[in-house]
Design a protein around this motif. Structure first.
Motif, short mmCIF file in Angstrom:
data_model
loop_
_atom_site.label_atom_id
_atom_site.label_comp_id
_atom_site.label_asym_id
_atom_site.label_seq_id
_atom_site.Cartn_x
_atom_site.Cartn_y
_atom_site.Cartn_z
N ALA A 145 2.33 -3.57 2.50
CA ALA A 145 2.73 -4.48 1.43
C ALA A 145 4.24 -4.36 1.28
O ALA A 145 4.77 -3.24 1.22
N VAL A 146 4.92 -5.49 1.24
CA VAL A 146 6.38 -5.51 1.15
C VAL A 146 6.76 -6.25 -0.13
O VAL A 146 6.22 -7.32 -0.43
N ARG A 147 7.71 -5.68 -0.86
CA ARG A 147 8.22 -6.30 -2.08
C ARG A 147 9.73 -6.17 -2.06
O ARG A 147 10.25 -5.06 -1.93
N ALA A 148 10.43 -7.27 -2.17
CA ALA A 148 11.90 -7.28 -2.15
C ALA A 148 12.43 -6.55 -0.92
O ALA A 148 13.39 -5.79 -1.00
N GLY A 149 11.78 -6.77 0.22
CA GLY A 149 12.25 -6.20 1.48
C GLY A 149 11.92 -4.74 1.70
O GLY A 149 12.32 -4.16 2.69
N GLU A 150 11.18 -4.12 0.79
CA GLU A 150 10.83 -2.70 0.89
C GLU A 150 9.32 -2.55 1.04
O GLU A 150 8.55 -3.23 0.36
N ILE A 151 8.91 -1.67 1.94
CA ILE A 151 7.48 -1.35 2.05
C ILE A 151 7.09 -0.55 0.82
O ILE A 151 7.66 0.51 0.54
N VAL A 152 6.12 -1.09 0.05
CA VAL A 152 5.69 -0.45 -1.19
C VAL A 152 4.26 0.06 -1.13
O VAL A 152 3.81 0.75 -2.04
N GLY A 153 3.54 -0.28 -0.05
CA GLY A 153 2.17 0.20 0.07
C GLY A 153 1.67 0.04 1.49
O GLY A 153 2.18 -0.80 2.25
N THR A 154 0.72 0.88 1.85
CA THR A 154 0.10 0.81 3.17
C THR A 154 -1.38 1.12 3.05
O THR A 154 -1.83 1.78 2.11
N VAL A 155 -2.12 0.64 4.03
CA VAL A 155 -3.53 1.01 4.15
C VAL A 155 -3.86 1.09 5.64
O VAL A 155 -3.42 0.25 6.42
N THR A 156 -4.58 2.12 6.00
CA THR A 156 -5.02 2.32 7.37
C THR A 156 -6.53 2.14 7.41
O THR A 156 -7.24 2.66 6.55
N VAL A 157 -7.00 1.41 8.42
CA VAL A 157 -8.42 1.14 8.56
C VAL A 157 -8.87 1.53 9.96
O VAL A 157 -8.16 1.25 10.93
N ARG A 158 -10.00 2.17 10.03
CA ARG A 158 -10.60 2.46 11.34
C ARG A 158 -11.77 1.52 11.53
O ARG A 158 -12.60 1.34 10.65
N VAL A 159 -11.77 0.93 12.70
CA VAL A 159 -12.81 -0.03 13.05
C VAL A 159 -13.49 0.46 14.32
O VAL A 159 -12.81 0.79 15.29
N PRO A 160 -14.83 0.54 14.31
CA PRO A 160 -15.51 0.95 15.54
C PRO A 160 -15.06 0.08 16.70
O PRO A 160 -14.79 -1.10 16.51
N PRO A 161 -14.89 0.66 17.86
CA PRO A 161 -15.37 1.97 18.30
C PRO A 161 -14.40 3.11 18.06
O PRO A 161 -14.61 4.20 18.59
N GLN A 162 -13.35 2.93 17.25
CA GLN A 162 -12.46 4.06 16.94
C GLN A 162 -13.28 5.15 16.25
O GLN A 162 -14.21 4.85 15.50
N PRO A 163 -12.93 6.41 16.47
CA PRO A 163 -13.67 7.48 15.79
C PRO A 163 -13.47 7.39 14.28
O PRO A 163 -12.36 7.14 13.81
N VAL B 105 0.35 3.67 -2.37
CA VAL B 105 1.31 2.79 -3.02
C VAL B 105 2.43 3.66 -3.60
O VAL B 105 2.15 4.69 -4.23
N LEU B 106 3.67 3.25 -3.37
CA LEU B 106 4.80 3.99 -3.94
C LEU B 106 4.65 4.07 -5.46
O LEU B 106 4.22 3.10 -6.10
N PRO B 107 5.03 5.20 -6.05
CA PRO B 107 4.90 5.34 -7.51
C PRO B 107 5.56 4.21 -8.28
O PRO B 107 4.99 3.71 -9.26
N GLN B 108 6.73 3.75 -7.86
CA GLN B 108 7.43 2.70 -8.61
C GLN B 108 6.75 1.33 -8.45
O GLN B 108 7.06 0.40 -9.19
N ALA B 109 5.81 1.20 -7.52
CA ALA B 109 5.11 -0.08 -7.34
C ALA B 109 3.69 -0.06 -7.92
O ALA B 109 2.99 -1.07 -7.88
N ARG B 110 3.29 1.06 -8.47
CA ARG B 110 1.94 1.15 -9.06
C ARG B 110 1.87 0.30 -10.31
O ARG B 110 2.84 0.16 -11.05
N GLY B 111 0.72 -0.32 -10.51
CA GLY B 111 0.53 -1.19 -11.66
C GLY B 111 0.96 -2.63 -11.41
O GLY B 111 0.85 -3.47 -12.30
#
Length: 127
Positions: A4-22, A39-45
């Motif tokens: 997630a990007v806000r004002a040019g800064e990455i403020v959050g990420t999520v990693t997902v595993r999808v089979p056949p990945q372990p 999520v970065l503390p300043q972007a929470r809420g």
């Protein structure tokens, strides 16, 4: 991984595993597993976590997943509220203790069977 990007800064990420990945808690080929949502503390809420979660759910539905699973620590109450608000339910049979004293709580969201791989209600459309 999604970001997630806000004002040019990455403020959050999520990693997902999808089979056949372990996977750690996914039990079948039709389950997608969220491994990390942050999520970065300043972007929470600001809705960043919810937007990332909706994107994962929408992607899983479009790829034909039956369920999205994840685990969290008991003290992560804000994350648990986010997951519950998105429709996730506790899956205590998949709770784990990977190392003594560290308990992980499992959650699952069952995705509706939709013709044509349409995303469930409330998730972003493919674009």
């Amino acid at each position: 991984m999604l970001v997630a990007v806000r004002a040019g800064e990455i403020v959050g990420t999520v990693t997902v595993r999808v089979p056949p990945q372990p996977c750690e808690i996914a039990a079948s080929e039709d389950e997608h597993e969220i491994r990390a949502l942050a999520v970065l503390p300043q972007a929470r809420g600001l809705g960043v976590g919810g937007a990332l979660l909706r994107a994962v759910i929408g992607n899983a539905a479009r790829r034909g997943a039956r369920r999205v699973v994840l685990c969290t620590l008991p003290q992560m109450k804000t994350a648990q509220r986010l997951y519950s608000a998105a429709g996730f339910r506790r899956l205590p049979g998949r709770d784990s203790e990977p190392v003594p004293g560290i308990v992980l709580l499992a959650y699952a969201l069952d995705l509706p069977a939709a013709a044509g791989g349409a995303a469930p209600a409330g998730t972003p459309a493919a674009g």
